[in-house]
Design a protein around this motif. Structure first.
Motif, PDB file in Angstrom:
ATOM      1  N   LEU A   1       0.825  -1.215   0.000  1.00 48.24           N
ATOM      2  CA  LEU A   1       0.000   0.000   0.000  1.00 48.24           C
ATOM      3  C   LEU A   1       0.855   1.259   0.000  1.00 48.24           C
ATOM      4  O   LEU A   1       0.410   2.326  -0.418  1.00 48.24           O
ATOM      5  CB  LEU A   1      -0.895   0.028   1.245  1.00 48.24           C
TER       6      LEU A   1
ATOM      7  N   TRP B   1      -2.245   5.902   0.623  1.00 48.03           N
ATOM      8  CA  TRP B   1      -2.874   4.776  -0.077  1.00 48.03           C
ATOM      9  C   TRP B   1      -4.377   4.920  -0.284  1.00 48.03           C
ATOM     10  O   TRP B   1      -4.941   4.294  -1.178  1.00 48.03           O
ATOM     11  CB  TRP B   1      -2.598   3.467   0.669  1.00 48.03           C
TER      12      TRP B   1
ATOM     13  N   GLY C   1       1.531   7.350  -4.547  1.00 47.72           N
ATOM     14  CA  GLY C   1       0.320   7.471  -3.744  1.00 47.72           C
ATOM     15  C   GLY C   1      -0.692   8.425  -4.356  1.00 47.72           C
ATOM     16  O   GLY C   1      -0.553   8.913  -5.479  1.00 47.72           O
TER      17      GLY C   1
ATOM     18  N   GLY D   1      -2.145   1.459   7.447  1.00 48.21           N
ATOM     19  CA  GLY D   1      -1.467   0.909   6.282  1.00 48.21           C
ATOM     20  C   GLY D   1      -0.029   0.516   6.523  1.00 48.21           C
ATOM     21  O   GLY D   1       0.523  -0.310   5.798  1.00 48.21           O
TER      22      GLY D   1
END
Length: 270
Positions: free
Chosen positions: A22, A203, A27, A171
């Motif tokens: 993740l 994420w 991102g 995450g």
């Protein structure tokens, strides 16, 4: 904030690899968050309401830098209100550059707490008012010591504390383990707990249903508070620099910092 070696069991190793996946790449772009309907509609919360009266605020940071990244503005506002503060640094952050000859674990374990001290100084925290506790838990493997960490936290928490910890679904494996341990410890002690998203901004999507929007509140930061937070982040030189020779990019690259240095901070109320 570390990406390091997995825990022992096959099941936990698979979970950890999924969590770490993740955190790869650039991102979610800042522009997406700026257009988030959920984020725009978040109710504002006053720090005096969040930490009432003479309650003590306890910040639990998985690694040296999480306290400023997640709530550097909140720390400043609490200091202005003269609230008692306790910072618990769970690890020393020694696993942030695995395989690096420049940033060895021994060097990082010494320098990262020093970076935190300088960062806190830049935030204007008075060390006579701030109590700082270092846990010494293994960086990158907090989940293997979760029960031990919960027991450790209980030794330093009081019933009337207001505790801030990374969100238990943030995450990052260490962040999530710290969040779960904090939930367990505060439940047993009777303290109030609020959770803070840090890697979530990387994420998650701007309308992501996994985020507990119903519990989310926004703490606005004025231009001076945000500038001081930005200055404090720059004290974490080890995280701003990678190691090209080892193929390690900076943990706090520009795309990470721009999401964490918005003119507000978010807490998920307990």
């Amino acid at each position: 904030m570390i990406l390091a070696s997995p825990p022992r069991s096959r099941e936990s190793r698979i979970v950890r690899l999924l969590e770490l996946d993740l955190l790869r790449g650039q991102g979610t772009p800042l522009s997406a968050w700026k257009n988030s309907r959920h984020l725009a509609r978040l109710p504002l919360i006053d720090v005096e309401e969040l930490v009432p009266g003479q309650a003590r605020a306890v910040i639990i940071a998985p690694h040296p830098d999480d306290e400023v990244l997640g709530c550097g503005g909140l720390l400043q506002l609490l200091t202005q209100l003269k609230r008692p503060l306790q910072l618990i640094s769970v690890t020393d952050g020694s696993a942030s550059h695995p395989g690096s000859k420049r940033w060895t674990p021994a060097r990082l374990s010494a320098i990262r707490p020093q970076e935190s001290a300088e960062s806190l100084r830049r935030l204007g925290l008075m060390f006579g008012r701030l109590k700082w506790i270092r846990g010494g838990f293994p960086d990158g493997a907090v989940s293997e010591h979760e029960d031990e960490l919960a027991a450790f936290l209980m030794r330093y928490l009081r019933e009337d504390d207001v505790v801030f910890t990374p969100w238990r679904h943030d995450g990052h494996p260490d962040h999530e383990a710290v969040g779960r341990a904090a939930v367990a410890a505060t439940h047993l002690v009777g303290a109030q707990l609020h959770e803070i998203p840090i890697w979530t901004w990387h994420w998650a999507g701007p309308e992501d249903s996994r985020i507990p929007w119903d519990r989310a509140r926004k703490i606005p930061l004025d231009i001076w508070t945000l500038a001081r937070k930005r200055h404090a982040v720059q004290a974490h030189a080890s995280q701003l620099l990678g190691d090209p020779d080892a193929g390690i990019p900076p943990t706090l690259g520009p795309h990470v910092l721009e999401r964490l240095l918005q003119p507000f901070e978010v807490v998920f109320q307990g």
